[in-house]
Write a protein that holds these residues in place. Structure first.
Motif, PDB file in Angstrom:
ATOM      1  N   MET A   1      11.802 -21.939  25.464  1.00 48.14           N
ATOM      2  CA  MET A   1      12.856 -22.818  24.908  1.00 48.14           C
ATOM      3  C   MET A   1      13.018 -24.149  25.809  1.00 48.14           C
ATOM      4  SD  MET A   1      16.221 -21.483  23.467  1.00 48.14           S
ATOM      5  CE  MET A   1      16.201 -21.409  21.725  1.00 48.14           C
ATOM      6  N   PRO A   2      12.888 -25.105  25.176  1.00 52.42           N
ATOM      7  CA  PRO A   2      13.353 -26.314  26.281  1.00 52.42           C
ATOM      8  C   PRO A   2      14.755 -26.566  26.534  1.00 52.42           C
ATOM      9  CG  PRO A   2      12.943 -27.106  23.990  1.00 52.42           C
ATOM     10  CD  PRO A   2      12.460 -25.539  24.069  1.00 52.42           C
ATOM     11  N   ASN A   3      15.130 -27.039  27.510  1.00 52.91           N
ATOM     12  CA  ASN A   3      16.680 -27.279  27.907  1.00 52.91           C
ATOM     13  C   ASN A   3      17.069 -28.787  27.458  1.00 52.91           C
ATOM     14  OD1 ASN A   3      19.037 -27.762  29.134  1.00 52.91           O
ATOM     15  ND2 ASN A   3      18.463 -27.165  31.250  1.00 52.91           N
ATOM     16  N   ASN A   4      17.852 -28.720  26.441  1.00 51.15           N
ATOM     17  CA  ASN A   4      18.311 -30.121  25.929  1.00 51.15           C
ATOM     18  C   ASN A   4      19.651 -30.627  26.375  1.00 51.15           C
ATOM     19  OD1 ASN A   4      16.018 -30.135  24.064  1.00 51.15           O
ATOM     20  ND2 ASN A   4      16.946 -28.887  22.680  1.00 51.15           N
TER      21      ASN A   4
END
Length: 65
Positions: A1-4
């Protein structure tokens, strides 16, 4: 899960990284994905503690941060 997550202000990410590395050094913890969550979490916990102490000291003195 990408860090936004986005930094609150320009340059704050670099300052927080320096702060994180300083705390890790003081605690004798080497940060990284291969470390335990306890080790990495201890750094985040100490960062939070220091930031709260800083805010409390400045609020007592009437200084706005």
């Amino acid at each position: 899960m990408p860090n936004n997550n986005q930094p609150a202000s320009q340059g704050s990410e670099q300052v927080l990284d320096q702060f994180k590395n300083k705390i890790a050094s003081e605690l004798g913890v080497q940060l990284g994905g291969d470390r335990t969550s306890r080790e990495n979490g201890s750094v985040g916990g100490m960062m939070t503690k220091r930031m709260i102490e800083f805010a409390e000291q400045n609020l007592k003195g009437g200084t706005r941060i």
